[in-house]
Design an enzyme around this catalytic site. Structure first.
Site, short mmCIF file in Angstrom:
data_model
loop_
_atom_site.label_atom_id
_atom_site.label_comp_id
_atom_site.label_asym_id
_atom_site.label_seq_id
_atom_site.Cartn_x
_atom_site.Cartn_y
_atom_site.Cartn_z
N THR A 167 -29.32 -42.44 -22.76
CA THR A 167 -30.52 -42.17 -23.55
C THR A 167 -30.35 -40.86 -24.31
OG1 THR A 167 -31.92 -43.35 -21.99
CG2 THR A 167 -33.00 -41.74 -23.40
N GLN A 198 -30.02 -50.75 -16.36
CA GLN A 198 -30.84 -49.54 -16.50
C GLN A 198 -31.88 -49.65 -17.61
OE1 GLN A 198 -28.08 -50.15 -18.08
NE2 GLN A 198 -27.13 -48.38 -19.04
N GLY A 199 -31.70 -50.62 -18.51
CA GLY A 199 -32.67 -50.83 -19.58
C GLY A 199 -32.25 -50.21 -20.90
N GLU A 253 -30.05 -40.87 -11.56
CA GLU A 253 -29.13 -40.46 -10.51
C GLU A 253 -29.77 -39.45 -9.56
OE1 GLU A 253 -24.83 -40.44 -11.43
OE2 GLU A 253 -25.47 -39.92 -13.45
N SER A 291 -25.65 -40.37 -16.49
CA SER A 291 -27.02 -40.35 -17.02
C SER A 291 -27.07 -39.94 -18.49
CB SER A 291 -27.89 -39.38 -16.20
OG SER A 291 -27.95 -39.80 -14.87
#
Lengths: 769, 171
Positions: free
Chosen positions: A535, A492-493, A727, A532
């Protein structure tokens, strides 16, 4: 909590909001990136698992003697050897033995495990293990499992796992292991008042689906003395650590989980999977062991829940949505895995993002003799959104209202409660603005050819899981720094984004920062990588840690130069004030009086009150919005996704390119889920357990046009107003395909939309006309 | 189990391995030679993540017998990534963020190299046809197509892609 003070940098040097190159790209492109299966320890053995060929049976005997005699075989392990301690695990419900004890409950259940000098020998040894079974009737479907007098797959009352997070677990009711109910207003009254034409109802089916992380579940376990070290392909290392410590009765500090790169996760590596069996095998062998699943093994390790659902939605003549009633059953397989959470999330998503007069939701999580089902990207919402949105569209059609207009009239507005009972976080996004952007991107309202249709879909996903994340940032004497955060990089980074956040706070280049995967011995606790949340929550912890580090460094300058904090400025890693100037490295050297030393900043995110904000959760509502145009060939039933636009309503995009890339991947998985992916079971036997028969989207399946729209309203709870993504598009894509197909004239109530199913529906509709 | 002596050139270095007749090239590379860039996934020649080049042809090393590679030149990502030619591939994939988990990446890069060497990387259609045997579960392929477009060699000319996408990148 560390206050995040104003960062003394100017906008031109912002490290966030920029599409920085991925920090892991170099390693991954050159093949140097290390995954769990690439780890080779001295004296390491290869483990293989003997799995049940029957979906439901009593084990009457296991004879391992021939296997044990084979040259190269070091040990064979069976369930009865584990009974002297409590060998049951499961983060939601502790219902699952490390190896089958007395009975098997699904085809593919681990019955024995072999550790040998090489994989081929271990594989050959499996064939020498003789297991005798006494077959039991198969409870293979939701219908069978919920029938009156159905055979009960589990006999004991459910014991709560360490991380069920669902309040008090209800008692098991037959094969129903968890139930989520929600009531607001009276649907009976609303339905009695509704005109017959404005009551839409139907029965729907969603298939079991395989996540297919290309790297199958892989674990290297080294049980040595009274401690264990594992390299595991896991998304939630700290929760795995706790379950392993609990199973083997070890202190947390004696269990060390190291997470290399993951070859994809998508939920399939959330919570505990192959870690207990690998640990147990290493415990018995007294040597390190690697187990790497084959694809057919990963398919039965975890999967997406199949679902049956009855839904009824009513509206009034003026186009106001009035009530929704939902009854749904999820097939969680033989063991609960994350089923209870999936069930609650599906129940949460069932009403959809509308203001209702009345809602009734009743969701059951049901044991069946099938492979355990758990997390997969956008679970719950992906199950419900396509159903709810097709009923909204059907009402709009009957009322002759444009579907987009129907949503303008009914969608929730920012600040309105999402849950019909008023509990939890109110809406934190502009849904109407979002869906209008998506619709415009596919030329909503322009003429469409026959057998071509357009649809929009709007949904919400309870995101964030529990808000518990810690991080630290350690600066070395040369001014380079490590970000220590438990987030798992699974594609996902995350490592790039965490580096950008820390770089922003420290006003240094991201090349000066190293971000690694979790090593639970050194990395601060993070709840999980999923929902999710990274971040938003781990990112916030990193932001606070980096700000704490920055303030410690600046304090060194105030002490060294005898001035106040507000006299200092910071740019590109250089601290300036009162005519003095120093790099971070110079400040550190000045402080320690040596060319060594380091400085650590700490940051954490914790629930804000009492039971925690999770009780009033979610952390944020992830936005699931897409607009699609599809064509269907009436002769073959083949559906083509011509174009699709998705919304990434992320508050603030820390790395815009990576946000877009997340949604492109989610669209493609959503397309697969909608059009052809399905695990086919026949009386408890998985028929298509390989990638020849289970089709994954290929490059030729790409839609002709895929547009990702980023919306940045700064309304997220994460750093710089960010909130999670990745998502939403997966839930919205099947929903928009289904509504677009209905607009093209074919109304489907079963996924996937295989050509045969679609063709049959076209014939059925023709006959009805 | 009968063992065979196999002579290979792996990434330009001569190697001799003694392997069981049924050993797969993927296992020889990963377990014997420590070259872990090629990955195992589907085991049935569908996913392409184990792709390596044998005498310049892409093969699924998960179903390719090591003894059948006797006398051949094998190129893996470890070798390819050290050639000057690789720089263009590196740049275009990084620029487009054309990878996520990275598990499929080595197979995709080697497949693209073989297509280009064979003169079969001339258009967007070539990319899509040529990568049909490589699954990527993460990216949705769009970024991979965009990165590969920068590697296109226009037929009849020596000019290579300059990093400017041939399409408008809208798909």
């Amino acid at each position: 909590m560390n206050p995040v003070t104003e960062v003394p940098t100017d906008q031109s040097t912002d490290r966030v909001g920029r599409s920085e190159d991925r920090k892991d790209a170099g390693e991954k492109i050159t093949g140097k990136a290390r995954f769990a299966g690439d780890i080779n320890l001295p004296r390491m053995l290869h483990g293989k698992v003997l799995r049940s060929e029957l979906p439901h049976a009593r084990i009457t005997s296991i004879d391992t003697s021939a296997a044990e005699r084979m040259p190269g075989v070091v040990t064979v392990l069976v369930g009865s050897e584990l009974e002297h301690f409590d060998p049951y695990w499961g983060h939601a419900i502790k219902d699952r033995p490390i190896l089958a004890i007395d009975r098997v409950r699904f085809q593919g259940e681990p019955v024995a495990a072999v550790a040998a000098e090489d994989e081929a020998t271990a594989e050959a040894a499996l064939r020498e293990i003789a297991v005798e079974y006494e077959e039991l009737p198969t409870v293979g479907t939701l219908t069978e499992a919920t029938a009156d007098g159905a055979l009960e797959i589990h006999q004991d009352q459910p014991r709560p796992g360490l991380f069920h997070g669902l309040g008090k677990l209800p008692e098991r009711d037959g094969n129903v292991c968890y139930r989520y109910q929600l009531d607001a207003g009276s649907v009976e009254v609303a339905e009695a008042e509704a005109e017959d034409e404005l009551i839409v109802e139907g029965e729907y089916e969603f298939p079991a689906v395989y996540q297919y992380a290309m790297e199958t579940h892989t674990v290297v376990a080294d049980f040595s003395g009274d401690e264990i070290t594992m390299w595991a392909s896991c998304q939630h290392p700290f929760l795995v650590r706790a379950e392993i410590a609990d199973l083997f009765n070890l202190p947390l500090g004696k269990v060390r989980i190291i997470v290399p790169y993951l070859g994809g996760g998508f939920g399939s590596k959330s919570y505990t999977k192959m870690e207990p069996i690998t640990a147990a095998l290493s415990w018995k062998a007294g040597r390190p062991v690697r187990i790497q699943n084959r694809v057919d093994e990963s398919m039965v390790t975890t999967r997406r829940h199949g679902m049956r659902c009855r839904m009824r939605t009513t509206a009034s003549r003026d186009g106001k949505l009035r009530s929704r009633s939902v009854r749904l059953w999820l097939d969680t397989g033989a063991y609960a895995d994350n089923g209870p959470r999936v069930c609650a999330t599906a129940g949460d998503a069932a009403p959809g993002p509308y203001a209702w007069d009345a809602v009734h939701v009743d969701a059951s999580c049901v044991y069946c003799n099938t492979a355990p089902a758990g997390s997969y990207r956008a679970f719950g919402t992906v199950h419900m959104q396509w159903i709810g949105e097709s009923q909204v569209d059907e009402l709009a059609r009957r009322l002759d209202i444009d579907p987009l207009e129907m949503r303008r009239r009914n969608l929730l507005k920012p600040g309105q409660p999402v849950r019909p009972d008023g509990s939890g976080k109110p809406l934190d996004a502009d849904l109407i603005g979002d869906v209008e952007k998506a619709a415009a991107a596919i030329d909503w309202g322009s003429p469409a050819e026959k057998w071509t249709g357009r649809g929009v879909a709007v949904g919400l996903l309870a995101a964030g899981a529990q808000p518990v994340s810690r991080a630290n940032v350690r600066m070395e004497a040369d001014g380079s720094a490590e970000v220590n955060v438990g987030t798992t990089e699974m594609g996902q980074g995350a490592r790039t984004v965490m580096a950008q956040i820390a770089a922003q706070e420290l006003a240094i280049d991201i090349d000066r920062l190293t971000v690694q995967g979790a090593d639970t011995r050194f990395t601060p606790f993070d709840r999980s990588t999923g929902a999710s949340r990274s971040t938003t929550l781990a990112g916030l912890a990193v932001q606070r840690a980096a700000a704490d580090l920055r303030e410690k460094l600046l304090r060194m300058a105030t002490v060294a130069w005898g001035i106040d904090r507000d006299e200092l400025s910071l740019s590109d890693g250089i601290v300036t004030g009162a005519g003095e100037q120093a790099t971070y490295a110079e400040l550190i050297a000045g402080h320690f009086g040596l060319v060594g030393g380091d400085v650590v900043g700490e940051g954490e995110v914790a629930p804000e009150k009492g039971e925690g904000s999770y009780a009033a959760g979610p952390v944020f509502w992830e936005i699931c919005i897409a607009a699609a145009e599809v064509s269907v060939d009436p002769e073959t039933g083949r559906v083509n996704l011509n174009r699709i636009a998705t919304i990434a309503d992320v508050g603030k995009a820390i790395n815009p390119l990576l946000v877009e890339r997340q949604d492109e991947g989610a669209v493609m998985q959503g397309l697969g889920n909608a059009l052809f992916e399905e695990m086919v079971y026949d009386d408890g036997i998985l028929v298509n357990d390989n990638l020849l028969d289970y089709r994954i989207p290929r490059i030729e399946d790409m839609p002709e046009s895929m547009t990702g729209i980023i919306v940045e309203n700064g309304d997220g709870p994460g750093p710089y107003g960010a909130k999670g993504c990745g998502e939403g598009a997966q839930a919205a894509t099947p929903a928009a395909i289904v509504t677009a197909l209905a607009d093209a004239g074919v109304q489907m109530k079963q996924l996937p939309l295989t050509p045969e199913r679609v063709w049959r529906q076209i014939q059925k509709q023709k006959e009805a006309e | 189990m009968s063992e065979t002596t196999v002579q290979l050139s792996v990434n330009g270095t001569p190697r001799e391995v003694v392997v069981p007749a049924e050993e797969l090239l993927l296992d020889t590379l990963r377990e014997r030679l420590g070259l872990t860039g090629a990955k195992r996934s589907c085991d049935v020649q569908v996913c392409g993540t184990c792709t390596v080049l044998v005498d310049s042809e892409p093969v699924s090393s998960c179903t390719f017998l090591t003894c059948d590679a006797d006398g051949s030149e094998v190129l893996t990502i470890e070798g390819f990534s050290e050639t000057p030619e690789f720089e263009e591939f590196r740049q275009s994939f990084i620029e487009q963020a054309a990878l996520q988990c990275g598990f499929c990446t080595s197979g995709i890069l080697l497949t693209l190299k073989s297509l280009r060497d064979a003169g079969e990387l001339t258009s967007r259609e070539d990319i899509i046809a040529g990568l049909d045997g490589n699954i990527c579960r993460c990216t949705g392929y769009k970024s991979i197509v965009q990165a590969a477009e920068a590697l296109i060699v226009v037929p009849g000319g020596s000019s290579r892609g300059t990093g400017t996408p041939v399409s408008n990148g809208d798909s």
